[in-house]
Design a protein around this motif. Structure first.
Motif, PDB file in Angstrom:
ATOM      1  N   LEU A   1      80.877 -84.279 -11.342  1.00 41.44           N
ATOM      2  CA  LEU A   1      82.204 -84.442 -10.585  1.00 41.44           C
ATOM      3  C   LEU A   1      82.393 -82.686  -9.788  1.00 41.44           C
ATOM      4  O   LEU A   1      82.974 -82.817  -8.698  1.00 41.44           O
ATOM      5  CB  LEU A   1      83.854 -83.549 -11.536  1.00 41.44           C
ATOM      6  CG  LEU A   1      83.987 -84.342 -12.916  1.00 41.44           C
ATOM      7  CD1 LEU A   1      85.067 -84.087 -13.286  1.00 41.44           C
ATOM      8  CD2 LEU A   1      85.118 -86.062 -12.201  1.00 41.44           C
ATOM      9  N   VAL A   2      80.939 -82.577  -9.615  1.00 38.18           N
ATOM     10  CA  VAL A   2      80.778 -81.978  -8.419  1.00 38.18           C
ATOM     11  C   VAL A   2      79.595 -82.265  -7.592  1.00 38.18           C
ATOM     12  O   VAL A   2      79.051 -82.859  -8.256  1.00 38.18           O
ATOM     13  CB  VAL A   2      80.115 -80.721  -8.952  1.00 38.18           C
ATOM     14  CG1 VAL A   2      79.507 -79.669  -8.047  1.00 38.18           C
ATOM     15  CG2 VAL A   2      81.375 -79.912  -9.435  1.00 38.18           C
ATOM     16  N   ILE A   3      80.115 -82.780  -6.344  1.00 34.16           N
ATOM     17  CA  ILE A   3      78.413 -82.507  -6.064  1.00 34.16           C
ATOM     18  C   ILE A   3      77.251 -82.591  -5.384  1.00 34.16           C
ATOM     19  O   ILE A   3      77.635 -81.365  -5.151  1.00 34.16           O
ATOM     20  CB  ILE A   3      78.903 -82.559  -4.485  1.00 34.16           C
ATOM     21  CG1 ILE A   3      80.734 -84.286  -4.522  1.00 34.16           C
ATOM     22  CG2 ILE A   3      78.310 -83.938  -3.393  1.00 34.16           C
ATOM     23  CD1 ILE A   3      81.254 -84.358  -2.650  1.00 34.16           C
ATOM     24  N   PRO A   4      76.548 -82.966  -6.272  1.00 33.21           N
ATOM     25  CA  PRO A   4      75.260 -82.149  -6.355  1.00 33.21           C
ATOM     26  C   PRO A   4      74.306 -82.336  -4.920  1.00 33.21           C
ATOM     27  O   PRO A   4      74.492 -83.478  -3.900  1.00 33.21           O
ATOM     28  CB  PRO A   4      73.935 -83.169  -7.208  1.00 33.21           C
ATOM     29  CG  PRO A   4      75.313 -84.437  -6.993  1.00 33.21           C
ATOM     30  CD  PRO A   4      76.405 -84.214  -6.551  1.00 33.21           C
ATOM     31  N   ALA A   5      73.513 -80.981  -4.782  1.00 33.05           N
ATOM     32  CA  ALA A   5      72.484 -80.949  -3.323  1.00 33.05           C
ATOM     33  C   ALA A   5      71.323 -81.156  -4.061  1.00 33.05           C
ATOM     34  O   ALA A   5      71.192 -81.467  -4.466  1.00 33.05           O
ATOM     35  CB  ALA A   5      72.768 -79.173  -2.725  1.00 33.05           C
TER      36      ALA A   5
ATOM     37  N   VAL B   1      76.619 -86.005   1.796  1.00 32.78           N
ATOM     38  CA  VAL B   1      78.449 -85.759   1.872  1.00 32.78           C
ATOM     39  C   VAL B   1      77.695 -84.814   1.103  1.00 32.78           C
ATOM     40  O   VAL B   1      79.497 -83.906   0.708  1.00 32.78           O
ATOM     41  CB  VAL B   1      78.310 -86.764   0.138  1.00 32.78           C
ATOM     42  CG1 VAL B   1      77.926 -86.461  -0.753  1.00 32.78           C
ATOM     43  CG2 VAL B   1      79.897 -86.953   0.108  1.00 32.78           C
ATOM     44  N   GLU B   2      76.747 -83.263   0.430  1.00 36.27           N
ATOM     45  CA  GLU B   2      77.074 -82.758   0.822  1.00 36.27           C
ATOM     46  C   GLU B   2      77.198 -81.406   1.451  1.00 36.27           C
ATOM     47  O   GLU B   2      78.141 -80.452   1.228  1.00 36.27           O
ATOM     48  CB  GLU B   2      75.726 -82.050  -0.789  1.00 36.27           C
ATOM     49  CG  GLU B   2      74.572 -82.166   0.371  1.00 36.27           C
ATOM     50  CD  GLU B   2      73.571 -83.482  -0.110  1.00 36.27           C
ATOM     51  OE1 GLU B   2      72.893 -83.268   0.489  1.00 36.27           O
ATOM     52  OE2 GLU B   2      74.861 -84.412  -0.016  1.00 36.27           O
ATOM     53  N   GLN B   3      77.464 -81.892   2.337  1.00 33.02           N
ATOM     54  CA  GLN B   3      77.660 -81.035   3.735  1.00 33.02           C
ATOM     55  C   GLN B   3      79.027 -81.550   4.294  1.00 33.02           C
ATOM     56  O   GLN B   3      79.728 -80.837   4.968  1.00 33.02           O
ATOM     57  CB  GLN B   3      76.880 -81.600   4.823  1.00 33.02           C
ATOM     58  CG  GLN B   3      75.080 -81.164   4.607  1.00 33.02           C
ATOM     59  CD  GLN B   3      73.946 -80.940   5.737  1.00 33.02           C
ATOM     60  OE1 GLN B   3      74.563 -81.305   6.781  1.00 33.02           O
ATOM     61  NE2 GLN B   3      72.747 -80.909   6.095  1.00 33.02           N
ATOM     62  N   LEU B   4      79.170 -82.306   3.466  1.00 36.36           N
ATOM     63  CA  LEU B   4      81.089 -83.024   4.392  1.00 36.36           C
ATOM     64  C   LEU B   4      81.717 -81.944   3.710  1.00 36.36           C
ATOM     65  O   LEU B   4      82.092 -81.344   2.391  1.00 36.36           O
ATOM     66  CB  LEU B   4      81.225 -83.842   4.013  1.00 36.36           C
ATOM     67  CG  LEU B   4      82.657 -85.090   3.475  1.00 36.36           C
ATOM     68  CD1 LEU B   4      83.241 -85.259   5.772  1.00 36.36           C
ATOM     69  CD2 LEU B   4      82.885 -85.813   3.310  1.00 36.36           C
TER      70      LEU B   4
ATOM     71  N   ASN C   1      87.243 -85.280  -4.860  1.00 37.63           N
ATOM     72  CA  ASN C   1      87.039 -84.583  -4.003  1.00 37.63           C
ATOM     73  C   ASN C   1      88.235 -85.753  -3.020  1.00 37.63           C
ATOM     74  O   ASN C   1      88.388 -86.267  -2.759  1.00 37.63           O
ATOM     75  CB  ASN C   1      85.962 -84.797  -3.497  1.00 37.63           C
ATOM     76  CG  ASN C   1      84.949 -84.722  -1.905  1.00 37.63           C
ATOM     77  OD1 ASN C   1      85.877 -84.539  -1.229  1.00 37.63           O
ATOM     78  ND2 ASN C   1      84.470 -83.911  -2.058  1.00 37.63           N
ATOM     79  N   PRO C   2      89.225 -84.547  -2.585  1.00 36.77           N
ATOM     80  CA  PRO C   2      90.077 -85.710  -1.836  1.00 36.77           C
ATOM     81  C   PRO C   2      89.134 -86.223  -0.197  1.00 36.77           C
ATOM     82  O   PRO C   2      90.233 -87.128  -0.278  1.00 36.77           O
ATOM     83  CB  PRO C   2      90.933 -84.344  -1.027  1.00 36.77           C
ATOM     84  CG  PRO C   2      90.269 -83.101  -1.201  1.00 36.77           C
ATOM     85  CD  PRO C   2      89.237 -83.248  -2.299  1.00 36.77           C
ATOM     86  N   LEU C   3      88.191 -85.525   0.502  1.00 35.51           N
ATOM     87  CA  LEU C   3      87.858 -86.268   1.507  1.00 35.51           C
ATOM     88  C   LEU C   3      86.686 -87.743   1.291  1.00 35.51           C
ATOM     89  O   LEU C   3      87.499 -88.059   2.103  1.00 35.51           O
ATOM     90  CB  LEU C   3      86.847 -85.028   2.061  1.00 35.51           C
ATOM     91  CG  LEU C   3      87.148 -83.294   3.177  1.00 35.51           C
ATOM     92  CD1 LEU C   3      86.477 -83.141   3.404  1.00 35.51           C
ATOM     93  CD2 LEU C   3      88.079 -84.114   3.942  1.00 35.51           C
ATOM     94  N   LEU C   4      86.422 -87.312   0.534  1.00 35.43           N
ATOM     95  CA  LEU C   4      86.035 -88.903  -0.186  1.00 35.43           C
ATOM     96  C   LEU C   4      87.247 -89.934  -0.507  1.00 35.43           C
ATOM     97  O   LEU C   4      86.765 -91.017  -0.644  1.00 35.43           O
ATOM     98  CB  LEU C   4      84.711 -88.164  -1.331  1.00 35.43           C
ATOM     99  CG  LEU C   4      82.994 -88.016  -1.473  1.00 35.43           C
ATOM    100  CD1 LEU C   4      82.649 -87.796  -2.130  1.00 35.43           C
ATOM    101  CD2 LEU C   4      83.086 -88.598  -0.281  1.00 35.43           C
ATOM    102  N   LEU C   5      88.391 -89.443  -1.128  1.00 36.36           N
ATOM    103  CA  LEU C   5      89.236 -90.208  -1.555  1.00 36.36           C
ATOM    104  C   LEU C   5      89.918 -90.850  -0.220  1.00 36.36           C
ATOM    105  O   LEU C   5      90.219 -91.944   0.287  1.00 36.36           O
ATOM    106  CB  LEU C   5      90.192 -89.502  -2.433  1.00 36.36           C
ATOM    107  CG  LEU C   5      89.976 -89.119  -3.702  1.00 36.36           C
ATOM    108  CD1 LEU C   5      90.871 -88.258  -4.374  1.00 36.36           C
ATOM    109  CD2 LEU C   5      89.519 -90.903  -4.399  1.00 36.36           C
ATOM    110  N   HIS C   6      89.978 -89.905   0.506  1.00 41.96           N
ATOM    111  CA  HIS C   6      89.889 -90.350   1.980  1.00 41.96           C
ATOM    112  C   HIS C   6      89.716 -91.598   2.560  1.00 41.96           C
ATOM    113  O   HIS C   6      89.688 -92.447   3.358  1.00 41.96           O
ATOM    114  CB  HIS C   6      90.451 -89.077   3.021  1.00 41.96           C
ATOM    115  CG  HIS C   6      91.866 -88.415   3.189  1.00 41.96           C
ATOM    116  ND1 HIS C   6      92.619 -88.781   3.186  1.00 41.96           N
ATOM    117  CD2 HIS C   6      91.525 -87.001   3.018  1.00 41.96           C
ATOM    118  CE1 HIS C   6      93.771 -88.084   3.297  1.00 41.96           C
ATOM    119  NE2 HIS C   6      93.564 -86.922   3.197  1.00 41.96           N
TER     120      HIS C   6
END
Length: 603
Positions: free
Chosen positions: A156-160, A188-191, A216-221
């Motif tokens: 659930l956490v975006i990995p670097a 995506v980790e920099q978004l 991640n609300p930005l990815l859902l957007h």
């Protein structure tokens, strides 16, 4: 070497599938697409090759010769689920090249990955869970996700990228500038912000670990804006696997109910954000509800039910409503209320997602206006049926009745509020218990519901008579007749004290004079007016105490004439707004007085 030892290749494929989401850079793996594709002819390897190709496939990988090979294999092997999966993905990217018809519903295309390997990976993740320097904000908030150290939660956490983790913070500005000046994909980790999403929306590199999307609300957007079907397929596949593996009541000796609850809650929040249900959740509910005990993860499961997409009622009934009905009738009153609340939210979601204009037919997954009307009507009739039985089972519980009336609070306004040409009156088994309820809250709610029915029916009749539009749907005379019968009963009870003489509904209150005389009840005719009604008796006592403080006999016969009107005003001040609008709209004398009073105020 791998070709000479197919057993080693099989083991290698299983390993690749298991660790696929943990591979940072997949460019070299994508370069081997043709190599992996060449092993499709091997029957033992075919399911695992299809699985890996399903994860790797991009639009540029879809070639006519590959489609022909897949079609030939399907003709040779039959309708194998793994071949259907790859063909479905190919058809998604190039629908003009894949012309065959494939099943529309999502399926569990592939077998689960090796359990021991996943367990080993989970153990490694647990050891390293707290060391990551990155932590994304949890869904639509700023608080950090408290990991439960489960395999679904680990994603659930975006990995670097492992190569950049140590220097990510110090190189962020430099990397962002570089990426804006080139055509390379945006990691995506920099978004971090919505403006970043807008600037890089067409070159965003989606994460390999699809679980990170849910929080991640930005990815859902991004999913909402781009509508990339390949992303939805990847997410649905991952969610389907996780739901199948972690389902507490389907997996033997699975003690991790809290972790599964957390996952279901995360999926529900993502559905609320996207304002649509996930197909993976729909399939999961259809498969597991017949096995559900109604207790495990109750609130989370019923929340997911409220986002089931609109489809034919005949398709939904055996998988959703029949299992729910069996649990509904055999469970506690609290479960019954929870189901009613869930079905109310399901109805509202269907209506909100299918807002219509009277002169248009809209579609929701090929559901036309007539289809929408039919499925909503079936849902309302279903709730009416189970509510009638539930009230008998629970001795007309006021608590249960509140949730039933709350559902009909949505039904009564479907025409004006949701522009749906449909109104369905509550069944007599709901209406009469509400009318004779001992609780003023439910009686007040019933009055408001009947007022809204009247408002909607009058508006429908005016539209029909104006003939400004050719209406595709008209309310049946039966709807008007049912409404009129209920109004006669309500006015007879609450106002004219004539319900026992004039209510001729088959399940109504009518009694002949001989039967009434045998009851030996004094003032029987007045028993349910606004003074003597069991739900209103407390207000009557308080009113008499105010106008006659020295009289301790509580003579309710004093409330007549002008004191009746004073009593009515007193009730209005007690917050009984539903009773107020019902009386003012349905009692001609009061309605005229209210209009006259309003005119004087305006003057």
């Amino acid at each position: 070497m791998l070709r000479q030892h197919p057993g080693n290749l099989l083991l290698f494929l299983k390993w690749l599938i298991t660790v696929f989401d943990f591979i940072d850079h997949k460019e070299q793996l994508h370069a081997l697409y043709g190599f992996f594709f060449s092993f499709l002819q091997d029957e033992k390897l075919c399911p695992y090759v299809c699985h890996l190709l399903y994860l790797l496939t991009r639009k540029e990988n879809v070639k006519p010769f590959r489609i022909r090979i897949l079609l030939d294999l399907q003709a040779k092997m039959g309708m194998q689920s793994h071949l259907q999966a790859l063909l479905s993905l190919y058809k998604l990217f190039c629908p003009e090249q894949v012309t065959i018809t494939l099943p529309g519903k999502m399926k569990t295309y592939f077998k689960n990955s090796e359990g021991p390997w996943k367990a080993a990976i989970t153990a490694v993740r647990q050891r390293n869970q707290g060391t990551s320097p990155l932590s994304q904000a949890v869904f639509l908030g700023t608080s950090q996700l408290q990991s439960r150290k489960r395999k679904w939660n680990a994603q659930l956490v975006i990995p670097a990228s492992s190569a950049n983790t140590n220097h990510l913070e110090e190189d962020r500005e430099k990397n962002c500038f570089y990426l804006h000046s080139t055509n390379e994909s945006f990691p995506v980790e920099q978004l971090q912000t919505f403006p970043q999403l807008l600037q890089n929306i067409h070159r965003l590199e989606f994460p390999s670990q699809m679980g990170s999307v849910l929080t991640n609300p930005l990815l859902l957007h991004y999913m909402n804006c781009v509508k990339d079907e390949s992303i939805y397929l990847r997410l649905y596949y991952w969610m389907g696997q996780m739901l199948q593996e972690e389902c507490t009541w389907c997996v033997v000796d699975n003690p991790c109910e809290e972790e599964f609850k957390s996952f279901l809650e995360t999926a529900y929040k993502a559905e609320c954000f996207l304002q649509e249900g996930f197909s993976a959740c729909e399939e999961f509910l259809y498969k597991t509800l017949p096995l559900w005990d109604g207790f495990c993860c109750r609130s989370e499961v019923l929340r997911l039910v409220s986002w089931i997409p609109l489809s034919s009622f005949s398709d939904i009934k055996p998988y959703l409503f029949d299992p729910l009905a069996q649990l509904f009738f055999t469970s506690s009153i609290y479960f019954k209320c929870s189901v009613l609340e869930s079905l109310k939210e399901l109805l509202q979601n269907w209506l909100n997602c299918n807002m219509i204009q009277m002169d248009l037919e809209i579609s929701s997954g090929n559901t036309t206006l007539s289809g929408l009307v039919n499925v909503v009507a079936e849902l309302v009739h279903f709730v009416g049926g189970i509510s009638t039985v539930a009230l008998r089972l629970e001795n007309n519980s006021t608590f249960l009745l509140y949730f039933i009336l709350d559902f009909y609070g949505t039904v009564c306004d479907m025409y004006l509020k949701y522009n749906l040409p449909l109104l369905i009156m509550p069944p007599a088994g709901v209406f009469y218990p509400a009318l004779l309820s001992m609780d003023s809250v439910n009686l007040n709610q019933l009055c408001y519901i009947m007022y809204r029915y009247r408002t909607n029916l009058v508006a429908a009749k005016e539209n029909e008579l104006s003939k400004k539009k050719i209406l595709q749907f008209k309310f049946s005379n039966q709807t008007y007749q049912e409404y009129n019968q209920y109004i006669i009963a309500m006015v007879g009870c609450l106002w004219t004290s004539s319900a026992f003489q004039k209510d001729f509904h088959p399940q109504g209150l009518h009694m002949d004079d001989k039967l009434m005389s045998k009851t030996a009840v004094k003032e029987l005719k007045n028993s349910f007016n606004i003074v003597y009604h069991p739900a209103m008796m407390g207000y009557s006592v308080q009113f008499l105490q105010q106008i006659c403080p020295d009289d301790t006999t509580f003579n309710f016969k004093l409330i007549k004439g002008k004191k009746w009107d004073w009593y009515l005003e007193y009730l209005y001040t007690q917050g009984l707004k539903g009773l107020k609008v019902f009386i003012e709209s349905s009692i001609s004398r009061v309605s005229q007085a209210a209009r006259s009073k309003a005119g004087n105020v305006e003057a």
